[in-house]
Design a protein around this motif. Structure first.
Motif, PDB file in Angstrom:
ATOM      1  N   PHE A  91       0.870  -1.177   0.000  1.00 15.73           N
ATOM      2  CA  PHE A  91       0.000   0.000   0.000  1.00 15.73           C
ATOM      3  C   PHE A  91       0.904   1.224   0.000  1.00 15.73           C
ATOM      4  CE2 PHE A  91      -2.831   2.631   3.100  1.00 15.73           C
ATOM      5  CZ  PHE A  91      -3.253   3.450   2.060  1.00 15.73           C
ATOM      6  N   SER A  92       0.683   2.141  -0.927  1.00 17.37           N
ATOM      7  CA  SER A  92       1.528   3.323  -1.009  1.00 17.37           C
ATOM      8  C   SER A  92       0.703   4.533  -1.422  1.00 17.37           C
ATOM      9  CB  SER A  92       2.673   3.109  -2.007  1.00 17.37           C
ATOM     10  OG  SER A  92       2.161   2.876  -3.309  1.00 17.37           O
ATOM     11  N   LEU A  93       1.180   5.709  -1.056  1.00 16.42           N
ATOM     12  CA  LEU A  93       0.571   6.959  -1.523  1.00 16.42           C
ATOM     13  C   LEU A  93       1.587   8.084  -1.402  1.00 16.42           C
ATOM     14  CD1 LEU A  93      -0.080   8.624   1.298  1.00 16.42           C
ATOM     15  CD2 LEU A  93      -2.141   7.245   1.297  1.00 16.42           C
ATOM     16  N   PHE A  94       1.335   9.171  -2.122  1.00 23.59           N
ATOM     17  CA  PHE A  94       2.174  10.356  -2.057  1.00 23.59           C
ATOM     18  C   PHE A  94       1.538  11.336  -1.075  1.00 23.59           C
ATOM     19  CE2 PHE A  94       3.413   8.408  -5.973  1.00 23.59           C
ATOM     20  CZ  PHE A  94       4.737   8.764  -6.176  1.00 23.59           C
ATOM     21  N   SER A  95       2.360  11.942  -0.223  1.00 24.60           N
ATOM     22  CA  SER A  95       1.811  12.794   0.822  1.00 24.60           C
ATOM     23  C   SER A  95       2.774  13.932   1.173  1.00 24.60           C
ATOM     24  CB  SER A  95       1.518  11.947   2.073  1.00 24.60           C
ATOM     25  OG  SER A  95       0.804  12.674   3.031  1.00 24.60           O
ATOM     26  N   ARG A  96       2.191  15.036   1.650  1.00 22.25           N
ATOM     27  CA  ARG A  96       2.973  16.217   2.041  1.00 22.25           C
ATOM     28  C   ARG A  96       2.319  16.845   3.275  1.00 22.25           C
ATOM     29  NH1 ARG A  96       2.376  18.864  -2.450  1.00 22.25           N
ATOM     30  NH2 ARG A  96       4.440  18.584  -3.374  1.00 22.25           N
ATOM     31  N   GLU A  97       3.129  17.339   4.190  1.00 20.47           N
ATOM     32  CA  GLU A  97       2.549  18.022   5.351  1.00 20.47           C
ATOM     33  C   GLU A  97       1.864  19.310   4.901  1.00 20.47           C
ATOM     34  OE1 GLU A  97       5.013  19.812   8.307  1.00 20.47           O
ATOM     35  OE2 GLU A  97       6.724  20.053   6.967  1.00 20.47           O
ATOM     36  N   ALA A 121       3.935   4.289  10.600  1.00 27.71           N
ATOM     37  CA  ALA A 121       3.805   5.717  10.893  1.00 27.71           C
ATOM     38  C   ALA A 121       4.951   6.484  10.256  1.00 27.71           C
ATOM     39  CB  ALA A 121       3.787   5.945  12.410  1.00 27.71           C
ATOM     40  N   PHE A 122       4.634   7.700   9.762  1.00 30.32           N
ATOM     41  CA  PHE A 122       5.608   8.494   9.010  1.00 30.32           C
ATOM     42  C   PHE A 122       5.602   9.946   9.487  1.00 30.32           C
ATOM     43  CE2 PHE A 122       3.734   5.167   6.452  1.00 30.32           C
ATOM     44  CZ  PHE A 122       4.821   4.539   5.854  1.00 30.32           C
ATOM     45  N   ASP A 123       6.774  10.574   9.437  1.00 25.84           N
ATOM     46  CA  ASP A 123       6.918  12.002   9.717  1.00 25.84           C
ATOM     47  C   ASP A 123       7.183  12.697   8.386  1.00 25.84           C
ATOM     48  OD1 ASP A 123       7.753  14.584  10.380  1.00 25.84           O
ATOM     49  OD2 ASP A 123       8.767  13.934  12.209  1.00 25.84           O
ATOM     50  N   LEU A 124       6.229  13.503   7.916  1.00 26.41           N
ATOM     51  CA  LEU A 124       6.323  14.148   6.614  1.00 26.41           C
ATOM     52  C   LEU A 124       7.160  15.421   6.639  1.00 26.41           C
ATOM     53  CD1 LEU A 124       2.609  13.695   5.517  1.00 26.41           C
ATOM     54  CD2 LEU A 124       4.577  12.303   4.851  1.00 26.41           C
ATOM     55  N   GLN A 125       7.682  15.762   7.790  1.00 24.08           N
ATOM     56  CA  GLN A 125       8.585  16.907   7.888  1.00 24.08           C
ATOM     57  C   GLN A 125      10.038  16.473   7.822  1.00 24.08           C
ATOM     58  OE1 GLN A 125       9.470  19.698  11.558  1.00 24.08           O
ATOM     59  NE2 GLN A 125       7.643  20.480  10.498  1.00 24.08           N
ATOM     60  N   THR A 126      10.355  15.394   8.520  1.00 19.49           N
ATOM     61  CA  THR A 126      11.734  14.890   8.527  1.00 19.49           C
ATOM     62  C   THR A 126      11.955  13.808   7.483  1.00 19.49           C
ATOM     63  OG1 THR A 126      11.213  13.223  10.217  1.00 19.49           O
ATOM     64  CG2 THR A 126      11.960  15.391  10.977  1.00 19.49           C
ATOM     65  N   GLY A 127      10.872  13.288   6.892  1.00 13.65           N
ATOM     66  CA  GLY A 127      11.006  12.234   5.894  1.00 13.65           C
ATOM     67  C   GLY A 127      11.474  10.927   6.482  1.00 13.65           C
ATOM     68  N   THR A 128      10.897  10.529   7.607  1.00 13.90           N
ATOM     69  CA  THR A 128      11.322   9.306   8.291  1.00 13.90           C
ATOM     70  C   THR A 128      10.135   8.420   8.633  1.00 13.90           C
ATOM     71  OG1 THR A 128      11.226  10.454  10.424  1.00 13.90           O
ATOM     72  CG2 THR A 128      13.361  10.372   9.312  1.00 13.90           C
ATOM     73  N   VAL A 129      10.408   7.127   8.760  1.00 12.69           N
ATOM     74  CA  VAL A 129       9.444   6.179   9.306  1.00 12.69           C
ATOM     75  C   VAL A 129       9.590   6.223  10.812  1.00 12.69           C
ATOM     76  CG1 VAL A 129       8.735   3.759   9.417  1.00 12.69           C
ATOM     77  CG2 VAL A 129       9.594   4.707   7.257  1.00 12.69           C
ATOM     78  N   PHE A 179      -7.921  13.597  18.755  1.00 10.67           N
ATOM     79  CA  PHE A 179      -7.639  15.010  19.008  1.00 10.67           C
ATOM     80  C   PHE A 179      -8.682  15.868  18.299  1.00 10.67           C
ATOM     81  CE2 PHE A 179      -5.461  13.885  15.133  1.00 10.67           C
ATOM     82  CZ  PHE A 179      -5.576  14.997  14.298  1.00 10.67           C
ATOM     83  N   ILE A 180      -8.671  17.146  18.613  1.00 11.92           N
ATOM     84  CA  ILE A 180      -9.584  18.113  17.998  1.00 11.92           C
ATOM     85  C   ILE A 180      -8.811  18.897  16.934  1.00 11.92           C
ATOM     86  CG2 ILE A 180     -11.040  20.146  18.389  1.00 11.92           C
ATOM     87  CD1 ILE A 180     -11.417  19.163  21.262  1.00 11.92           C
ATOM     88  N   GLY A 181      -9.235  18.790  15.692  1.00 11.37           N
ATOM     89  CA  GLY A 181      -8.586  19.527  14.623  1.00 11.37           C
ATOM     90  C   GLY A 181      -9.028  20.983  14.615  1.00 11.37           C
ATOM     91  N   ASP A 182      -8.320  21.809  13.836  1.00  5.31           N
ATOM     92  CA  ASP A 182      -8.714  23.207  13.747  1.00  5.31           C
ATOM     93  C   ASP A 182      -9.624  23.470  12.542  1.00  5.31           C
ATOM     94  OD1 ASP A 182      -7.034  23.174  11.527  1.00  5.31           O
ATOM     95  OD2 ASP A 182      -5.455  24.372  12.458  1.00  5.31           O
ATOM     96  N   GLY A 183      -9.916  22.408  11.777  1.00  2.85           N
ATOM     97  CA  GLY A 183     -10.818  22.535  10.644  1.00  2.85           C
ATOM     98  C   GLY A 183     -10.182  23.132   9.402  1.00  2.85           C
ATOM     99  N   VAL A 184      -8.880  23.413   9.465  1.00  2.00           N
ATOM    100  CA  VAL A 184      -8.178  24.028   8.337  1.00  2.00           C
ATOM    101  C   VAL A 184      -6.915  23.231   7.967  1.00  2.00           C
ATOM    102  CG1 VAL A 184      -7.003  26.094   7.485  1.00  2.00           C
ATOM    103  CG2 VAL A 184      -9.027  26.320   8.949  1.00  2.00           C
ATOM    104  N   SER A 185      -6.118  22.912   8.965  1.00  3.63           N
ATOM    105  CA  SER A 185      -4.852  22.216   8.735  1.00  3.63           C
ATOM    106  C   SER A 185      -5.102  20.760   8.373  1.00  3.63           C
ATOM    107  CB  SER A 185      -3.971  22.290   9.983  1.00  3.63           C
ATOM    108  OG  SER A 185      -3.749  23.628  10.355  1.00  3.63           O
ATOM    109  N   GLY A 186      -4.161  20.178   7.628  1.00  7.69           N
ATOM    110  CA  GLY A 186      -4.318  18.778   7.258  1.00  7.69           C
ATOM    111  C   GLY A 186      -3.045  18.199   6.691  1.00  7.69           C
ATOM    112  N   ILE A 187      -3.223  17.174   5.866  1.00  2.00           N
ATOM    113  CA  ILE A 187      -2.131  16.516   5.151  1.00  2.00           C
ATOM    114  C   ILE A 187      -2.580  16.334   3.709  1.00  2.00           C
ATOM    115  CG2 ILE A 187      -1.009  14.260   4.824  1.00  2.00           C
ATOM    116  CD1 ILE A 187      -0.674  14.037   7.793  1.00  2.00           C
TER     117      ILE A 187
END
Length: 358
Positions: A91-97, A121-129, A179-187
């Motif tokens: 399973f794969s996909l392209f993603s950006r913070e 689990a992935f960190d889309l800022q540091t590019g790490t698993v 958690f409670i999102g802010d309704g604007v931020s995402g991935i």
């Protein structure tokens, strides 16, 4: 990313080293129809803002997955057609913070998950698993512009229709965060692919045939009685049963000079066969998936040698040289990146084999 035309050798670039490798992959099918259509995904406490992020092709088709302002887990999911127990799937996909940086991929019960769970689990800022759970292999690949291809592979534990989920998390780790999102931020997400196979292959919208790359020996300065072949490659997969050829000089009637690799021989060896009869079968070197590996083999009647990464040369002083007519870069049943291949029309010395592979 760009689409390759039919019968065009594909090139895969390493953003870290700048190297351009010939990419040879097995056949693959994306089992999700319309993989770039956000309406095909089920949504749980997320809103989808379509076509806001730059995709791998330079267009504006990635969707922003936005957690709602409800205290809950936030994810999207999709069902895949039936797979069989024991099949390895990717399973794969392209993603950006895009306000949030943590992405969690998972396989759903009962086909892909049990009490142990199948998670990555992935960190889309540091590019790490940042973690895995269960019998999962995970990888993150930097494709430039803050965009990453996140991948996980796992084995189906039951036959049936399975599902996968992509969750937005507000913290690292494999847990499904509430958690409670802010309704604007995402991935940003898109270009999802689900396929049967040990690792994720190149993204495709339609079934892709296996790559078969070969050259007739009549097209270069080939010596039929002696020679040396050097190859730098990165093994992406290796057969779980049987063997696959690499840098193979093949002929009719079961004649071949090649490197073989597979779990059945616990690594890679040098094998020669003439008219169906084995001539040379050296000991093997370990195969490390994802690592740059340098091989060299030399052949001459009763004088064969094989070396990897400057190690002690494996030799065989008995055997005939078969008649061959083509050079095949890599088997079409596995995925391999070929960085460099050089043919010498003479049998180089064992010391030269060690030096060139060091």
């Amino acid at each position: 990313m760009r689409w390759a035309a039919a019968n065009e050798l594909r090139t895969d670039y390493d953003l870290t080293t700048g190297d351009a490798d010939a990419l040879i992959e097995n056949a693959a099918t994306n089992l999700w129809a319309d993989p770039e259509d956000a309406t095909k995904w089920n949504k749980s406490q997320v809103d989808v803002v379509e076509n806001v992020g730059v995709d791998p092709e330079g267009g504006l088709t990635l969707d922003r997955i936005v957690p709602t302002t409800t205290s809950s887990a936030h994810y999207t999911s999709r069902i895949v057609s039936s797979v069989a127990a024991g099949q390895r799937c990717a399973f794969s996909l392209f993603s950006r913070e895009d306000g949030y940086r943590y992405l969690r991929l998972s396989g759903a019960a009962p086909v892909f998950s049990d009490a142990e769970g199948r998670l990555a689990a992935f960190d889309l800022q540091t590019g790490t698993v940042t973690g895995t759970q269960g019998s999962v292999t995970a990888k993150i690949e930097n494709v430039g512009g803050g965009l990453y291809r996140c991948q996980m592979s796992m084995t189906a534990i039951a036959t049936g229709t399975g599902g996968h989920a992509a969750a937005v998390n507000n913290a690292p780790g494999t847990g499904l965060a509430t958690f409670i999102g802010d309704g604007v931020s995402g991935i940003q997400m898109g270009y999802a692919q689900f396929e049967v196979g040990p690792v994720a292959t190149s993204y495709t919208r339609v079934p892709r045939a296996a790559d078969i790359v070969s050259a007739a020996t009549g097209g270069f300065q080939f010596n039929p009685t002696e020679g040396t072949l050097y190859v730098e490659c990165i093994h992406l997969t290796t057969p779980s049963s049987g063997t696959a050829g690499l840098a193979a000089l093949d002929g009719a009637g079961g004649s071949t000079i090649r490197i073989r690799h597979g779990q059945v021989i616990t690594g890679a060896d040098f094998y020669v066969q003439k008219d169906g009869a084995g001539q040379v079968d050296t000991g093997s070197f370990a195969v490390v998936l994802g690592a740059l590996t340098k091989y060299a083999y030399a052949y001459k009647a009763d004088d064969f040698a094989f070396c990897r990464n400057g190690a002690a040369v494996l030799t065989d002083s008995s055997g005939q040289v078969p008649t061959v007519s083509s050079l095949v870069l890599s088997a079409s049943t596995v995925a391999t990146r070929i960085r460099r291949m050089i043919y010498y029309p003479r049998r180089l010395s064992n010391a030269e084999l060690q030096a060139m592979t060091s």
